[in-house]
Design a protein around this motif. Sequence first.
Motif, PDB file in Angstrom:
ATOM      1  N   HIS A  71      -0.512   3.306   2.082  1.00  0.00           N
ATOM      2  CA  HIS A  71      -1.659   3.793   2.921  1.00  0.00           C
ATOM      3  C   HIS A  71      -2.393   2.489   3.628  1.00  0.00           C
ATOM      4  CE1 HIS A  71      -3.543   7.456   1.280  1.00  0.00           C
ATOM      5  NE2 HIS A  71      -2.347   7.551   1.763  1.00  0.00           N
ATOM      6  N   MET A  82      -8.691   5.952   5.511  1.00  0.00           N
ATOM      7  CA  MET A  82      -7.524   5.736   5.127  1.00  0.00           C
ATOM      8  C   MET A  82      -6.479   6.532   5.813  1.00  0.00           C
ATOM      9  SD  MET A  82      -7.513   5.340   1.056  1.00  0.00           S
ATOM     10  CE  MET A  82      -7.997   6.973   0.587  1.00  0.00           C
ATOM     11  N   HIS A 104      -2.446  -0.614   1.287  1.00  0.00           N
ATOM     12  CA  HIS A 104      -2.531  -0.481  -0.354  1.00  0.00           C
ATOM     13  C   HIS A 104      -1.534   0.814  -0.697  1.00  0.00           C
ATOM     14  CE1 HIS A 104      -5.482   2.358   1.295  1.00  0.00           C
ATOM     15  NE2 HIS A 104      -5.284   3.093   0.365  1.00  0.00           N
ATOM     16  N   MET A 106      -1.271   4.298  -2.666  1.00  0.00           N
ATOM     17  CA  MET A 106      -2.103   5.279  -3.117  1.00  0.00           C
ATOM     18  C   MET A 106      -1.496   6.033  -4.206  1.00  0.00           C
ATOM     19  SD  MET A 106      -5.104   5.779  -1.828  1.00  0.00           S
ATOM     20  CE  MET A 106      -6.392   6.795  -2.663  1.00  0.00           C
TER      21      MET A 106
END
Length: 142
Positions: A71, A82, A104, A106
């Motif tokens: 993400h 997001m 990041h 997820m």
Amino acid sequence: MKKIILFTFIISAFLFQTGICGSIEVKNAIIYAAPPNANNGGAFMEIKNLTDKEMVLTGAENNVSRVTELHTHIEEQGMKKMVQVKEIKIAPKSSAVLKRGGDHIMLINLKKPLNAGDTVNIKLIFSNNETVNVDNIKVVKP
Ligand SMILES: [Cu+2]
């Protein structure tokens, strides 16, 4: 000869655990504890490309959620949200820093709540089919 093989095995076992695979080094991996009713969690880390070629993270797997996605955050009408990305590129000899509010990993559809003190194993998958296991990532309070 046997000694050399054993030695190599010990070294690779060691590197495996710390998330180094020759091309990639992972540092500061962390997951924030989610409220008991949360369905998802985010994993953050620094992924260092030790090679002189671009490395492309194309996916990940983990042992606590049913789905794992890459993400990033985008800003839309002044709101951060997001979105899933297909890949995260890491330039030669540099790092991708996965952090809150940015890129990041997820963890979607958690099998059980993430509590502080828990540990999570994440496998990073790269476009050249290399994989890196980042084991025992600590879950901490946000
Ligand atoms: Cu996300």
